[in-house]
Design an enzyme around this catalytic site. Structure first.
Site, mmCIF file in Angstrom:
data_model
loop_
_atom_site.group_PDB
_atom_site.id
_atom_site.type_symbol
_atom_site.label_atom_id
_atom_site.label_comp_id
_atom_site.label_asym_id
_atom_site.label_seq_id
_atom_site.Cartn_x
_atom_site.Cartn_y
_atom_site.Cartn_z
ATOM 1 N N ARG A 109 -14.614 30.335 -12.041
ATOM 2 C CA ARG A 109 -13.720 29.545 -11.189
ATOM 3 C C ARG A 109 -14.344 28.158 -10.990
ATOM 4 O O ARG A 109 -15.442 28.039 -10.449
ATOM 5 C CB ARG A 109 -13.526 30.240 -9.838
ATOM 6 C CG ARG A 109 -12.771 29.400 -8.848
ATOM 7 C CD ARG A 109 -12.527 30.116 -7.521
ATOM 8 N NE ARG A 109 -11.876 29.204 -6.611
ATOM 9 C CZ ARG A 109 -12.382 28.772 -5.461
ATOM 10 N NH1 ARG A 109 -13.565 29.204 -5.042
ATOM 11 N NH2 ARG A 109 -11.722 27.926 -4.706
ATOM 12 N N HIS B 116 -9.873 20.939 -4.705
ATOM 13 C CA HIS B 116 -11.016 21.371 -3.899
ATOM 14 C C HIS B 116 -11.566 20.125 -3.196
ATOM 15 O O HIS B 116 -12.695 19.711 -3.404
ATOM 16 C CB HIS B 116 -12.068 22.054 -4.786
ATOM 17 C CG HIS B 116 -13.066 22.896 -4.054
ATOM 18 N ND1 HIS B 116 -13.300 24.217 -4.347
ATOM 19 C CD2 HIS B 116 -13.909 22.605 -3.027
ATOM 20 C CE1 HIS B 116 -14.252 24.701 -3.560
ATOM 21 N NE2 HIS B 116 -14.643 23.724 -2.741
ATOM 22 N N GLU C 31 -9.313 26.501 0.357
ATOM 23 C CA GLU C 31 -9.631 26.444 1.787
ATOM 24 C C GLU C 31 -8.942 25.279 2.490
ATOM 25 O O GLU C 31 -9.608 24.412 3.084
ATOM 26 C CB GLU C 31 -11.141 26.336 1.991
ATOM 27 C CG GLU C 31 -11.909 27.537 1.481
ATOM 28 C CD GLU C 31 -13.417 27.429 1.761
ATOM 29 O OE1 GLU C 31 -13.876 26.371 2.220
ATOM 30 O OE2 GLU C 31 -14.132 28.411 1.508
ATOM 31 N N ASN D 151 -11.947 33.596 0.631
ATOM 32 C CA ASN D 151 -13.366 33.231 0.703
ATOM 33 C C ASN D 151 -13.928 33.762 2.012
ATOM 34 O O ASN D 151 -13.402 33.457 3.084
ATOM 35 C CB ASN D 151 -13.545 31.707 0.678
ATOM 36 C CG ASN D 151 -13.138 31.096 -0.654
ATOM 37 O OD1 ASN D 151 -12.826 31.815 -1.604
ATOM 38 N ND2 ASN D 151 -13.126 29.787 -0.723
ATOM 39 N N TYR E 198 -17.465 34.268 4.376
ATOM 40 C CA TYR E 198 -18.884 33.992 4.610
ATOM 41 C C TYR E 198 -19.427 34.730 5.844
ATOM 42 O O TYR E 198 -20.517 35.280 5.795
ATOM 43 C CB TYR E 198 -19.130 32.482 4.733
ATOM 44 C CG TYR E 198 -19.000 31.807 3.382
ATOM 45 C CD1 TYR E 198 -20.076 31.758 2.506
ATOM 46 C CD2 TYR E 198 -17.786 31.290 2.957
ATOM 47 C CE1 TYR E 198 -19.958 31.188 1.246
ATOM 48 C CE2 TYR E 198 -17.648 30.722 1.696
ATOM 49 C CZ TYR E 198 -18.738 30.674 0.844
ATOM 50 O OH TYR E 198 -18.614 30.132 -0.410
ATOM 51 N N GLU F 218 -14.790 33.437 -3.188
ATOM 52 C CA GLU F 218 -16.121 32.907 -2.831
ATOM 53 C C GLU F 218 -16.796 33.861 -1.872
ATOM 54 O O GLU F 218 -16.183 34.369 -0.928
ATOM 55 C CB GLU F 218 -16.043 31.548 -2.115
ATOM 56 C CG GLU F 218 -15.733 30.391 -2.989
ATOM 57 C CD GLU F 218 -15.732 29.060 -2.232
ATOM 58 O OE1 GLU F 218 -16.440 28.936 -1.201
ATOM 59 O OE2 GLU F 218 -15.000 28.165 -2.666
HETATM 60 O O1 IFM Z 1 -19.646 24.830 -0.741
HETATM 61 C C1 IFM Z 1 -18.569 25.351 -0.052
HETATM 62 C C2 IFM Z 1 -17.327 25.353 -0.919
HETATM 63 O O2 IFM Z 1 -17.021 24.096 -1.409
HETATM 64 C C3 IFM Z 1 -16.134 25.855 -0.128
HETATM 65 N N1 IFM Z 1 -16.424 27.116 0.494
HETATM 66 C C4 IFM Z 1 -17.657 27.222 1.244
HETATM 67 C C5 IFM Z 1 -18.821 26.759 0.405
HETATM 68 C C6 IFM Z 1 -20.133 26.872 1.217
HETATM 69 O O3 IFM Z 1 -20.052 26.079 2.346
#
Ligand code: IFM
Length: 441
Positions: free
Chosen positions: A75, A119, A164, A287, A289, A349
């Site tokens: 990706r 992006h 995002e 995504n 985290y 992600e």
């Molecule tokens: O680096 C970023 C990415 O561009 C978008 N998602 C989160 C990642 C980590 O912060």
């Protein structure tokens, strides 16, 4: 690592401005991140993406690394200013040539290309005309999607429209910590509608050009109320509406969450927009985290919620809490919330920044990243066992790269990049993931 379903798609993710460099080459136009990163005080140490990982010149070596890792997909994002330097009209063939070569090289090695069309690197000329506050930017994005699909659509089947959009809205237009650096707080809301409209127009353009699978990628977080008071529960619901539902409800149900319903009264939403935005997608990119703990804000605060620390868990170098089970919680929660409206999911992600201390031989023993990936993959597997239809998983990121306002201070890569020499050194996590994937049956 547990066994994932047959045909599960494994991949790695990157983004154009974070890795490409070569910002003045082959007719590329100026993006909002060029402007922002060159504005004193905006990024860590004044870092810019001017050179980044020099991927624009070293892309063949990077494709070899992806092949060595043994994943089936890559990706990456396409830089709109390389393709249309001012975001409209004339197409820059040399910019498209770069992605054309990249796609061919990936396919030659049996790696599926998964381009993201946006992006965050908006052409500066579009920002000067209002950026995502202007409806016209959405229309221009539809044109741009068509241009890219006309060139790559014979070889690319799986597309992502936006990455995002909530982060771009919040950090770029509400709080000003990212490009374009606007601080509009809740007045930034039209940015949501115009990004969603852009998504809808791109879905249509891609479909008309034969795309097999189209999706949007949203950053999502489980939201945890800090306490069980009514105020904290309300604050958590508001945060959930803002972070998760603002970009999920419209694409999956055709409606805004209640807090954003004023967009229609303000004349931002035109007839037909919501139908376009809710054009069925083939998949959804998520995504993940970390979860977010939220409490009610004091009365005079500018926002009705406050984010509070999650204690008692490890943290990444960024300070983000490490909560692997949050991925299962998120995915199961989405399945329950959207039920029959939820298409198959790709985790587009997931990853962490670590403090890498290379040995004398340059090797990097990033044990924290191995633990992070191992924990999150187990959690993902539990979600699949619980019945969530997840089709793939992409690690953020292939390479250490330009982490936006944090510049080069945060390293997310499976591969270390020495920014002085541009030498790539696969970290221990790279070897761990390669071995784990080789064992998948
Ligand atoms: O680096 C970023 C990415 O561009 C978008 N998602 C989160 C990642 C980590 O912060």
């Amino acid at each position: 690592m547990p066994n994932f379903p047959p045909n599960f798609l494994w991949g790695v993710s990157t983004a154009a401005y974070q890795i490409e460099g070569a910002v003045h080459e082959d007719g590329r136009g100026v993006s909002i991140w060029d402007t922002f990163s060159h504005t004193p005080g905006r990024t860590h140490d004044g870092d810019t993406g001017d050179e980044a990982c020099d991927h624009y010149h070293r892309w063949e070596r990077d494709v070899d690394l992806i092949a060595e890792l043994g994943v089936g997909a890559y990706r990456f994002s396409i830089a709109w200013p390389r393709v249309q330097p001012t975001g409209a009209g004339a197409v820059n063939d040399k910019g498209l040539d770069f992605y054309d070569r990249l796609v061919d090289a990936l396919l030659e090695r049996g790696i599926a290309p998964v381009p993201t069309l946006f992006h965050w690197d908006l052409p500066q000329a579009l920002e000067d005309a209002g950026g995502w506050l202007s409806r016209d930017t959405a229309l221009r994005f539809g044109d741009y999607a068509a241009v890219v699909a006309d060139r790559l659509g014979d070889r690319v089947g799986r597309w992502i429209t936006l990455n995002e959009p909530i982060v771009h809205l919040a950090e770029g237009y509400a709080f000003g910590r990212h490009a374009p650096g606007r601080e509009l707080m809740m007045d930034a809301l039209p940015v949501a509608h115009h990004q969603l409209l852009a998504h809808g127009l791109a879905v249509r353009a891609l479909r008309e050009r034969g795309a097999a699978e189209v999706m949007i990628t949203n950053n999502c977080t489980p939201v945890w109320p800090a306490g069980d008071s009514e105020d904290d529960l309300v604050a958590a619901a508001v945060y959930d509406g803002f972070h998760n539902r603002l970009f999920l409800d419209p694409v999956l149900t055709g409606e805004y969450p209640p807090f954003a319903s004023g967009l229609a009264d303000a004349g931002i939403v035109h007839d037909g927009d919501m139908d376009l935005i809710a054009t069925p997608m083939d998949a959804l990119g998520i995504n993940y985290y970390n979860p977010t703990r939220v409490r009610a804000a004091p009365d005079a605060a500018p926002l009705p919620f406050e984010i509070v620390e999650i204690d008692g868990v490890p943290r990444t170098a960024f300070g983000w809490p490490v909560v692997p089970d949050g991925l299962r919680e998120l995915l199961v929660g989405l399945r329950d919330r959207y039920a029959g409206a939820l298409p198959p999911i790709y985790v587009t992600e997931n990853g962490c920044s670590t403090v890498d201390s290379p040995e004398a031989d340059g090797r990097v023993h990033d044990v924290e990243r191995i633990d992070y990936l191992d924990g999150h993959l187990r959690s993902l597997h539990e979600a699949i066992v619980a019945g969530v239809d997840v089709r793939g998983y992409f690690v953020w990121s292939l390479l250490d790269n330009f982490e936006w306002a944090e510049g080069y201070s945060q390293r997310f890569g499976l591969v270390r990049v020495d920014y002085d020499t541009q030498r790539r050194v696969p970290k221990d996590s790279f070897a761990w993931l390669r071995a784990a994937l080789a064992e998948q049956k």
